[in-house]
Design an enzyme around this catalytic site. Structure first.
Site, PDB file in Angstrom:
ATOM      1  N   TYR A   1       1.495  -3.296   2.324  1.00  0.00           N
ATOM      2  CA  TYR A   1       0.954  -2.004   2.800  1.00  0.00           C
ATOM      3  C   TYR A   1       2.021  -1.298   3.633  1.00  0.00           C
ATOM      4  O   TYR A   1       2.655  -1.916   4.500  1.00  0.00           O
ATOM      5  CB  TYR A   1      -0.323  -2.229   3.638  1.00  0.00           C
ATOM      6  CG  TYR A   1      -1.444  -2.744   2.765  1.00  0.00           C
ATOM      7  CD1 TYR A   1      -2.275  -1.869   2.072  1.00  0.00           C
ATOM      8  CD2 TYR A   1      -1.617  -4.114   2.565  1.00  0.00           C
ATOM      9  CE1 TYR A   1      -3.271  -2.342   1.213  1.00  0.00           C
ATOM     10  CE2 TYR A   1      -2.603  -4.597   1.698  1.00  0.00           C
ATOM     11  CZ  TYR A   1      -3.423  -3.696   1.025  1.00  0.00           C
ATOM     12  OH  TYR A   1      -4.384  -4.162   0.167  1.00  0.00           O
ATOM     13  N   SER A   2       2.196  -0.003   3.377  1.00  0.00           N
ATOM     14  CA  SER A   2       3.154   0.793   4.154  1.00  0.00           C
ATOM     15  C   SER A   2       2.643   0.922   5.581  1.00  0.00           C
ATOM     16  O   SER A   2       1.448   1.167   5.801  1.00  0.00           O
ATOM     17  CB  SER A   2       3.261   2.212   3.588  1.00  0.00           C
ATOM     18  OG  SER A   2       3.552   2.185   2.225  1.00  0.00           O
TER      19      SER A   2
ATOM     20  N   CYS B   1       5.981   8.993  -1.919  1.00  0.00           N
ATOM     21  CA  CYS B   1       5.173   7.789  -1.692  1.00  0.00           C
ATOM     22  C   CYS B   1       3.734   8.010  -2.157  1.00  0.00           C
ATOM     23  O   CYS B   1       3.157   9.071  -1.942  1.00  0.00           O
ATOM     24  CB  CYS B   1       5.189   7.402  -0.213  1.00  0.00           C
ATOM     25  SG  CYS B   1       4.490   5.771   0.109  1.00  0.00           S
TER      26      CYS B   1
ATOM     27  N   GLU C   1       8.774   5.131  -2.946  1.00  0.00           N
ATOM     28  CA  GLU C   1       7.945   3.930  -2.852  1.00  0.00           C
ATOM     29  C   GLU C   1       6.578   4.276  -3.442  1.00  0.00           C
ATOM     30  O   GLU C   1       5.759   4.922  -2.790  1.00  0.00           O
ATOM     31  CB  GLU C   1       7.806   3.475  -1.401  1.00  0.00           C
ATOM     32  CG  GLU C   1       7.297   2.055  -1.308  1.00  0.00           C
ATOM     33  CD  GLU C   1       7.773   1.385  -0.029  1.00  0.00           C
ATOM     34  OE1 GLU C   1       8.853   0.757  -0.050  1.00  0.00           O
ATOM     35  OE2 GLU C   1       7.082   1.525   0.979  1.00  0.00           O
TER      36      GLU C   1
ATOM     37  N   TYR D   1       3.147   2.905  -5.983  1.00  0.00           N
ATOM     38  CA  TYR D   1       2.437   1.666  -6.333  1.00  0.00           C
ATOM     39  C   TYR D   1       1.203   1.951  -7.171  1.00  0.00           C
ATOM     40  O   TYR D   1       0.845   3.112  -7.343  1.00  0.00           O
ATOM     41  CB  TYR D   1       2.073   0.891  -5.056  1.00  0.00           C
ATOM     42  CG  TYR D   1       1.528   1.737  -3.906  1.00  0.00           C
ATOM     43  CD1 TYR D   1       0.173   2.046  -3.807  1.00  0.00           C
ATOM     44  CD2 TYR D   1       2.390   2.238  -2.907  1.00  0.00           C
ATOM     45  CE1 TYR D   1      -0.312   2.802  -2.749  1.00  0.00           C
ATOM     46  CE2 TYR D   1       1.913   2.988  -1.841  1.00  0.00           C
ATOM     47  CZ  TYR D   1       0.564   3.263  -1.764  1.00  0.00           C
ATOM     48  OH  TYR D   1       0.091   4.016  -0.721  1.00  0.00           O
TER      49      TYR D   1
HETATM   50  P1  FAD Z   1      -6.659  -6.566  -6.385  1.00  0.00           P
HETATM   51  O1  FAD Z   1      -7.866  -7.385  -6.178  1.00  0.00           O
HETATM   52  O2  FAD Z   1      -5.338  -7.257  -6.315  1.00  0.00           O
HETATM   53  O3  FAD Z   1      -6.799  -5.803  -7.737  1.00  0.00           O
HETATM   54  C1  FAD Z   1      -5.687  -5.141  -8.290  1.00  0.00           C
HETATM   55  C2  FAD Z   1      -5.665  -5.486  -9.750  1.00  0.00           C
HETATM   56  O4  FAD Z   1      -6.850  -4.986 -10.343  1.00  0.00           O
HETATM   57  C3  FAD Z   1      -4.534  -4.800 -10.489  1.00  0.00           C
HETATM   58  O5  FAD Z   1      -3.370  -5.567 -10.435  1.00  0.00           O
HETATM   59  C4  FAD Z   1      -5.110  -4.710 -11.865  1.00  0.00           C
HETATM   60  O6  FAD Z   1      -4.921  -5.934 -12.551  1.00  0.00           O
HETATM   61  C5  FAD Z   1      -6.581  -4.525 -11.634  1.00  0.00           C
HETATM   62  N1  FAD Z   1      -6.986  -3.130 -11.751  1.00  0.00           N
HETATM   63  C6  FAD Z   1      -6.718  -2.141 -10.854  1.00  0.00           C
HETATM   64  N2  FAD Z   1      -7.249  -0.983 -11.276  1.00  0.00           N
HETATM   65  C7  FAD Z   1      -7.839  -1.250 -12.456  1.00  0.00           C
HETATM   66  C8  FAD Z   1      -8.545  -0.452 -13.376  1.00  0.00           C
HETATM   67  N3  FAD Z   1      -8.761   0.845 -13.173  1.00  0.00           N
HETATM   68  N4  FAD Z   1      -9.024  -1.063 -14.493  1.00  0.00           N
HETATM   69  C9  FAD Z   1      -8.826  -2.382 -14.717  1.00  0.00           C
HETATM   70  N5  FAD Z   1      -8.147  -3.175 -13.862  1.00  0.00           N
HETATM   71  C10 FAD Z   1      -7.674  -2.631 -12.753  1.00  0.00           C
HETATM   72  N6  FAD Z   1      -2.280   0.481  -0.659  1.00  0.00           N
HETATM   73  C11 FAD Z   1      -2.900   1.197   0.317  1.00  0.00           C
HETATM   74  O7  FAD Z   1      -4.120   1.367   0.282  1.00  0.00           O
HETATM   75  N7  FAD Z   1      -2.176   1.726   1.363  1.00  0.00           N
HETATM   76  C12 FAD Z   1      -0.841   1.569   1.475  1.00  0.00           C
HETATM   77  O8  FAD Z   1      -0.226   2.068   2.432  1.00  0.00           O
HETATM   78  C13 FAD Z   1      -0.180   0.804   0.463  1.00  0.00           C
HETATM   79  N8  FAD Z   1       1.148   0.614   0.537  1.00  0.00           N
HETATM   80  C14 FAD Z   1       1.783  -0.100  -0.432  1.00  0.00           C
HETATM   81  C15 FAD Z   1       3.156  -0.262  -0.331  1.00  0.00           C
HETATM   82  C16 FAD Z   1       3.838  -0.969  -1.301  1.00  0.00           C
HETATM   83  C17 FAD Z   1       5.347  -1.137  -1.179  1.00  0.00           C
HETATM   84  C18 FAD Z   1       3.121  -1.530  -2.396  1.00  0.00           C
HETATM   85  C19 FAD Z   1       3.856  -2.291  -3.467  1.00  0.00           C
HETATM   86  C20 FAD Z   1       1.759  -1.369  -2.504  1.00  0.00           C
HETATM   87  C21 FAD Z   1       1.060  -0.671  -1.515  1.00  0.00           C
HETATM   88  N9  FAD Z   1      -0.324  -0.496  -1.571  1.00  0.00           N
HETATM   89  C22 FAD Z   1      -0.957   0.242  -0.596  1.00  0.00           C
HETATM   90  C23 FAD Z   1      -1.154  -1.140  -2.621  1.00  0.00           C
HETATM   91  C24 FAD Z   1      -1.640  -2.530  -2.140  1.00  0.00           C
HETATM   92  O9  FAD Z   1      -0.538  -3.425  -2.031  1.00  0.00           O
HETATM   93  C25 FAD Z   1      -2.628  -3.208  -3.098  1.00  0.00           C
HETATM   94  O10 FAD Z   1      -2.053  -3.261  -4.380  1.00  0.00           O
HETATM   95  C26 FAD Z   1      -3.974  -2.490  -3.173  1.00  0.00           C
HETATM   96  O11 FAD Z   1      -4.588  -2.437  -1.907  1.00  0.00           O
HETATM   97  C27 FAD Z   1      -4.911  -3.243  -4.136  1.00  0.00           C
HETATM   98  O12 FAD Z   1      -4.998  -4.572  -3.713  1.00  0.00           O
HETATM   99  P2  FAD Z   1      -6.376  -5.359  -3.837  1.00  0.00           P
HETATM  100  O13 FAD Z   1      -6.138  -6.762  -3.398  1.00  0.00           O
HETATM  101  O14 FAD Z   1      -7.463  -4.627  -3.176  1.00  0.00           O
HETATM  102  O15 FAD Z   1      -6.650  -5.314  -5.387  1.00  0.00           O
END
Ligand code: FAD
Ligand code: A2P
Length: 362
Positions: free
Chosen positions: A141-142, A320, A360, A362
């Site tokens: 997360y940023s 971003c 950046e 994602y």
């Molecule tokens: P997970 O449970 O990990 O689910 C994600 C997975 O669900 C995906 O990989 C995909 O397989 C699946 N999926 C997603 N959408 C769909 C769809 N529509 N249909 C089917 N499958 C799907 N997030 C923020 O909110 N704020 C930030 O500031 C932020 N900064 C980031 C900075 C960087 C450098 C990076 C790389 C990412 C950042 N993110 C940010 C995103 C964050 O890291 C997570 O990826 C996001 O919160 C989702 O994680 P999760 O565990 O909730 O989802």
């Protein structure tokens, strides 16, 4: 989770600069140059040699030496920092789509101390186990706060998190980490890794110009930059007297989804010569073709002024948020550059090489 895997790889690679850094520190300690390696507010680097304004010459050496003090991977996934939640509140107004929260953690008391600078990210390890009974992988997360934190005391870090929700086989699936974060309560303990990332760091030059293109939670690093530039208590703390022009292009689906809008409006009225704030509200405004208004449409509308700024080699551009916005931004920049007789496909790699194009997504 592709990003988590990527972040682990990044984490592994980050050992290389850490080792080089340790060697550098040892050498300088022996020669008496290092006696205070506090990272709260690194001393200002010497001014770079002025470049002719028409060139996009890469100030490569200066840039790398400036970033050498930036902390990376102080805490790794195997031994995360255990922070505690101070605050967790919604950033949205009534009628907004989805859930986006501002969450603040206490990061005091670490050994080593948990330091970071504006533009970096942290890793979060959600509580519980995955479907295979293994601990969850980290998500990045940023960071949305300055290094001094929202309370200016230098012992907190804040995030801006959207809960991921999508439909699968007729059911709503909640993202693991984003839901964990949006539901977390003050007092709860949390596993934090990092900080990581040197892609989105701000230039130290007080005369720099900063163009920011953000969609949704992509605003997080920009909020940190803008607090560093325009928030009075923060300015007193950092002693950094920003004199350039900052221009934020912010994309949100509805007015009720705009993030930190009151703060940005306040900065605009307090610093009219230094801050421009342009919004693209996709589901309330339409672009010239009658479609949803995206930030790339706003870029096109302001192409001439943007490219005048880019011709100045003190201008940095930060992108971003949604990965999907990259092709649209590229298309808009191609068209805008062409209007000024420039070729974006040649210009962009030059800007990247010069450390002035920061992405950046994602
Ligand atoms: P997970 O449970 O990990 O689910 C994600 C997975 O669900 C995906 O990989 C995909 O397989 C699946 N999926 C997603 N959408 C769909 C769809 N529509 N249909 C089917 N499958 C799907 N997030 C923020 O909110 N704020 C930030 O500031 C932020 N900064 C980031 C900075 C960087 C450098 C990076 C790389 C990412 C950042 N993110 C940010 C995103 C964050 O890291 C997570 O990826 C996001 O919160 C989702 O994680 P999760 O565990 O909730 O989802
Ligand atoms: P929309 O969802 O109306 O298509 P949030 O993360 O709060 O949903 O905000 C993301 C913003 O970015 C929304 O306004 C969204 O518009 C917009 N958006 C979606 N896809 C793109 C894209 N390809 N380029 C630029 N902006 C986009």
């Amino acid at each position: 989770m592709a990003y988590s895997e990527a972040s682990v790889v990044i984490g592994g690679l980050a050992h290389v600069p850490v080792l080089i850094g340790a060697f550098w520190l040892f050498q300088n300690w022996r020669s008496g140059l290092v006696n205070d390696i506090s990272l709260r507010e690194p001393p200002k680097a010497a001014e770079p040699t002025p470049q002719p304004s028409s060139s996009i010459a890469p100030p490569e050496a200066t840039r790398k030496s400036r970033h050498k003090d930036v902390p990376v991977n102080l805490y790794k996934p195997r031994s995360p920092f255990i922070g505690s939640v101070l605050d967790n509140y919604s950033l949205l107004q009534e009628g907004a789509i989805g859930r986006v929260n501002h969450i603040t953690f206490d990061i005091s008391g670490g050994d080593p101390e948990f330091n970071y600078v504006e533009g970096q990210s942290i890793g979060i390890i959600p509580a519980g186990e995955d479907a295979n009974g293994k601990p969850h992988k980290i998500r990045l997360y940023s960071i949305a706060s300055t290094r001094h934190g929202d309370n200016f005391e230098g012992n907190t870090v804040s995030l801006c998190v959207r809960q991921l929700q999508y439909e699968k086989d007729g059911e709503t699936v909640d993202g693991v980490c984003s839901t964990y974060l949006c539901d977390i309560n003050p007092g709860d303990k949390i596993k934090i890794t990092g900080p990581v990332g040197k892609e989105m760091l701000l230039p130290e030059d007080e005369d720099a110009n900063v163009i920011m293109l953000a969609t949704g939670t992509g605003i997080a690093p920009m909020r940190a930059y803008l607090r560093r530039m325009f928030e009075q208590a923060e300015i007193q703390k950092n002693g950094w007297n920003f004199k350039g022009k900052a221009w934020l292009f912010m994309g949100a689906p509805k007015t009720a989804n705009l993030l930190y809008d009151d703060d940005f409006e306040r900065y605009k009225s307090e610093f009219p010569d230094n801050f421009l704030y342009t919004k693209a509200i996709s589901r309330e405004q339409t672009n010239a073709k009658g479609g949803r208004m995206y930030i790339q449409d706003r870029v096109l509308e302001n192409a001439s002024e943007i490219f005048e700024m880019i011709e100045n080699n003190k201008t940095h551009i930060y992108l971003c948020g949604l990965k999907g916005m990259e092709p649209g931004i590229d298309e808009a920049m191609t068209q805008a550059a062409a209007e000024k007789g420039m070729n974006w496909s040649e210009l962009r790699p030059q800007l990247k090489k010069a450390g002035r194009w920061h992405v950046e997504t994602y």
